[in-house]
Write a protein that holds these residues in place. Structure first.
Motif, PDB file in Angstrom:
ATOM      1  N   ASP A 134       0.854  -1.183   0.000  1.00 20.05           N
ATOM      2  CA  ASP A 134       0.000   0.000   0.000  1.00 20.05           C
ATOM      3  C   ASP A 134       0.892   1.235   0.000  1.00 20.05           C
ATOM      4  OD1 ASP A 134      -2.021   1.850   0.285  1.00 20.05           O
ATOM      5  OD2 ASP A 134      -2.400   1.389   2.395  1.00 20.05           O
ATOM      6  N   LYS A 135       1.081   1.833  -1.183  1.00 17.39           N
ATOM      7  CA  LYS A 135       1.962   3.001  -1.271  1.00 17.39           C
ATOM      8  C   LYS A 135       1.331   4.250  -0.657  1.00 17.39           C
ATOM      9  CE  LYS A 135       0.519   4.309  -5.909  1.00 17.39           C
ATOM     10  NZ  LYS A 135       0.899   4.537  -7.266  1.00 17.39           N
ATOM     11  N   SER A 136       0.039   4.227  -0.368  1.00 23.97           N
ATOM     12  CA  SER A 136      -0.612   5.399   0.204  1.00 23.97           C
ATOM     13  C   SER A 136      -0.166   5.654   1.648  1.00 23.97           C
ATOM     14  CB  SER A 136      -2.134   5.268   0.140  1.00 23.97           C
ATOM     15  OG  SER A 136      -2.584   4.239   0.997  1.00 23.97           O
ATOM     16  N   TYR A 137       0.436   4.654   2.328  1.00 23.88           N
ATOM     17  CA  TYR A 137       0.930   4.874   3.690  1.00 23.88           C
ATOM     18  C   TYR A 137       1.986   5.972   3.716  1.00 23.88           C
ATOM     19  CZ  TYR A 137       3.244   4.317   8.130  1.00 23.88           C
ATOM     20  OH  TYR A 137       3.798   4.581   9.360  1.00 23.88           O
ATOM     21  N   ILE A 138       2.783   6.063   2.672  1.00 28.13           N
ATOM     22  CA  ILE A 138       3.853   7.062   2.628  1.00 28.13           C
ATOM     23  C   ILE A 138       3.281   8.482   2.584  1.00 28.13           C
ATOM     24  CG2 ILE A 138       5.858   7.858   1.281  1.00 28.13           C
ATOM     25  CD1 ILE A 138       6.300   4.976   0.478  1.00 28.13           C
ATOM     26  N   GLN A 139       2.018   8.618   2.193  1.00 27.04           N
ATOM     27  CA  GLN A 139       1.385   9.939   2.130  1.00 27.04           C
ATOM     28  C   GLN A 139       0.790  10.365   3.463  1.00 27.04           C
ATOM     29  OE1 GLN A 139      -1.318   9.190  -1.073  1.00 27.04           O
ATOM     30  NE2 GLN A 139       0.233   9.509  -2.645  1.00 27.04           N
ATOM     31  N   THR A 140       0.804   9.490   4.474  1.00 27.58           N
ATOM     32  CA  THR A 140       0.321   9.853   5.802  1.00 27.58           C
ATOM     33  C   THR A 140       1.453  10.532   6.579  1.00 27.58           C
ATOM     34  OG1 THR A 140       0.969   7.743   6.811  1.00 27.58           O
ATOM     35  CG2 THR A 140      -1.239   7.860   5.796  1.00 27.58           C
ATOM     36  N   ILE A 141       1.119  11.192   7.661  1.00 24.90           N
ATOM     37  CA  ILE A 141       2.156  11.869   8.459  1.00 24.90           C
ATOM     38  C   ILE A 141       3.184  10.871   9.003  1.00 24.90           C
ATOM     39  CG2 ILE A 141       2.565  13.178  10.581  1.00 24.90           C
ATOM     40  CD1 ILE A 141       0.053  14.775   9.914  1.00 24.90           C
ATOM     41  N   PRO A 142       2.777   9.738   9.608  1.00 24.52           N
ATOM     42  CA  PRO A 142       3.801   8.781  10.055  1.00 24.52           C
ATOM     43  C   PRO A 142       4.644   8.238   8.897  1.00 24.52           C
ATOM     44  CG  PRO A 142       1.699   8.278  11.088  1.00 24.52           C
ATOM     45  CD  PRO A 142       1.432   9.314  10.048  1.00 24.52           C
ATOM     46  N   GLY A 143       4.035   8.020   7.745  1.00 30.69           N
ATOM     47  CA  GLY A 143       4.783   7.539   6.582  1.00 30.69           C
ATOM     48  C   GLY A 143       5.764   8.569   6.073  1.00 30.69           C
ATOM     49  N   LEU A 144       5.337   9.823   6.024  1.00 31.02           N
ATOM     50  CA  LEU A 144       6.242  10.902   5.606  1.00 31.02           C
ATOM     51  C   LEU A 144       7.403  11.064   6.581  1.00 31.02           C
ATOM     52  CD1 LEU A 144       3.696  13.601   4.364  1.00 31.02           C
ATOM     53  CD2 LEU A 144       5.374  12.358   2.983  1.00 31.02           C
ATOM     54  N   LEU A 145       7.121  10.940   7.872  1.00 26.77           N
ATOM     55  CA  LEU A 145       8.189  11.034   8.866  1.00 26.77           C
ATOM     56  C   LEU A 145       9.215   9.912   8.673  1.00 26.77           C
ATOM     57  CD1 LEU A 145       6.218  12.013  12.090  1.00 26.77           C
ATOM     58  CD2 LEU A 145       7.854  13.420  10.828  1.00 26.77           C
ATOM     59  N   LYS A 146       8.731   8.696   8.443  1.00 23.08           N
ATOM     60  CA  LYS A 146       9.658   7.578   8.236  1.00 23.08           C
ATOM     61  C   LYS A 146      10.469   7.769   6.952  1.00 23.08           C
ATOM     62  CE  LYS A 146       7.155   3.967  10.727  1.00 23.08           C
ATOM     63  NZ  LYS A 146       6.254   4.878  11.408  1.00 23.08           N
ATOM     64  N   ALA A 147       9.801   8.153   5.872  1.00 28.89           N
ATOM     65  CA  ALA A 147      10.506   8.339   4.597  1.00 28.89           C
ATOM     66  C   ALA A 147      11.542   9.454   4.698  1.00 28.89           C
ATOM     67  CB  ALA A 147       9.507   8.632   3.483  1.00 28.89           C
ATOM     68  N   SER A 148      11.175  10.570   5.322  1.00 29.30           N
ATOM     69  CA  SER A 148      12.135  11.670   5.450  1.00 29.30           C
ATOM     70  C   SER A 148      13.271  11.293   6.397  1.00 29.30           C
ATOM     71  CB  SER A 148      11.443  12.951   5.910  1.00 29.30           C
ATOM     72  OG  SER A 148      10.816  12.768   7.151  1.00 29.30           O
ATOM     73  N   ALA A 149      12.982  10.522   7.444  1.00 26.77           N
ATOM     74  CA  ALA A 149      14.040  10.080   8.359  1.00 26.77           C
ATOM     75  C   ALA A 149      15.032   9.181   7.630  1.00 26.77           C
ATOM     76  CB  ALA A 149      13.436   9.342   9.552  1.00 26.77           C
ATOM     77  N   ILE A 150      14.538   8.304   6.768  1.00 25.27           N
ATOM     78  CA  ILE A 150      15.420   7.416   6.006  1.00 25.27           C
ATOM     79  C   ILE A 150      16.365   8.229   5.127  1.00 25.27           C
ATOM     80  CG2 ILE A 150      15.428   5.738   4.106  1.00 25.27           C
ATOM     81  CD1 ILE A 150      12.843   4.576   5.390  1.00 25.27           C
ATOM     82  N   ILE A 151      15.842   9.229   4.447  1.00 24.00           N
ATOM     83  CA  ILE A 151      16.667  10.069   3.571  1.00 24.00           C
ATOM     84  C   ILE A 151      17.703  10.842   4.383  1.00 24.00           C
ATOM     85  CG2 ILE A 151      16.610  12.056   2.020  1.00 24.00           C
ATOM     86  CD1 ILE A 151      13.805  10.972   1.110  1.00 24.00           C
ATOM     87  N   ILE A 152      17.274  11.451   5.485  1.00 26.43           N
ATOM     88  CA  ILE A 152      18.191  12.228   6.329  1.00 26.43           C
ATOM     89  C   ILE A 152      19.239  11.322   6.960  1.00 26.43           C
ATOM     90  CG2 ILE A 152      18.334  13.660   8.418  1.00 26.43           C
ATOM     91  CD1 ILE A 152      17.190  15.132   5.972  1.00 26.43           C
ATOM     92  N   ASP A 153      18.834  10.129   7.404  1.00 23.11           N
ATOM     93  CA  ASP A 153      19.802   9.173   7.976  1.00 23.11           C
ATOM     94  C   ASP A 153      20.908   8.856   6.978  1.00 23.11           C
ATOM     95  OD1 ASP A 153      18.257   8.956  10.295  1.00 23.11           O
ATOM     96  OD2 ASP A 153      17.227   7.151   9.625  1.00 23.11           O
TER      97      ASP A 153
END
Length: 172
Positions: free
Chosen positions: A28-47
Motif C-alpha cells: 500500500d503506497k498510500s501509507y507514505i502519504q500519511t504523516i507517520p509515513g512521511l516522517l519515516k521516509a524523510s528520516a530514512i533520507i536524512i539518515d
C-alpha cells in the motif's frame, strides 16, 4: 427507580470497541502519504545523507564511529518499519503493542542523535554538516515519538481502524 445520576447522565453504561483489520499482506503506497509515513521516509533520507557526510573528513575518531552507528542503525530499522507498514504486516500483527515499541525506538534514537550530533559539531569541519543533519533527524524522531505517545495514550492501534462507542443504559 431509574439509574439516572446527577446531571441526567446514566449511572451505568456499556463501552463497545470494534477493531477492523485486514488479515492480508499487500503493498500500500498510500501509507507514505500519511504523516507517520512521511516522517519515516524523510528520516530514512536524512539518515543516509548524515551517514554519507560523516564519512568525509580526516577524523576516524570514536565520535564519527558513534555517529555512523546511529545513522546507519536508524536508517535500516526505519526502512524495515516503513516496509512493515507499507505491506500491512503491522496491521496483521495488531495484537502487539506497536505504538509503544515505536515510541521507545524513536525515543532511543532521539537521544542517540542528540548526543552523536553534538559530538560531531565538536569535531568540527565537514563533520559539522553531518551534525546538522543529525539534528534534523533528532527533530524527526522526536516528533514521531511524540505522535506515537499520543496515539498509545489514546488507545489507538498502529494500523487499521478502531471504533469505540459508549451506550448509556437505564436499568429501571
Amino acid at each position: 427507580m431509574s439509574n439516572i445520576g446527577s446531571g441526567g447522565f446514566p449511572t451505568s453504561h456499556t463501552t463497545s470497541t470494534t477493531t477492523k483489520v485486514t488479515p492480508l499482506i499487500w503493498f500500500d503506497k498510500s501509507y507514505i502519504q500519511t504523516i507517520p509515513g512521511l516522517l519515516k521516509a524523510s528520516a530514512i533520507i536524512i539518515d543516509l545523507i548524515a551517514f554519507i557526510i560523516a564519512q568525509f573528513g580526516s577524523s576516524s575518531s570514536g565520535r564519527v564511529g558513534f555517529f555512523s552507528f546511529t545513522s546507519m542503525m536508524a536508517f535500516w530499522l526505519t526502512l524495515i518499519l516503513l516496509a512493515l507498514y507499507c505491506l500491512h504486516v503491522v496491521e496483521k500483527l495488531q495484537s502487539l503493542p506497536w505504538l509503544l515499541g515505536e515510541f521507545a525506538f524513536c525515543l532511543i534514537w532521539t537521544a542517540f542523535y542528540f548526543l552523536s550530533s553534538l559530538l560531531m559539531l565538536i569535531d568540527g569541519g565537514v563533520h559539522s554538516a553531518a551534525g546538522v543533519f543529525g539534528f534534523i533527524a533528532f527533530a524527526i524522531y522526536g516528533y514521531d515519538a511524540f505522535i506515537k505517545y499520543q496515539g498509545y495514550s489514546a488507545g489507538e492501534i498502529a494500523q487499521g481502524d478502531r471504533e469505540r462507542t459508549t451506550i448509556g443504559q437505564n436499568n429501571a
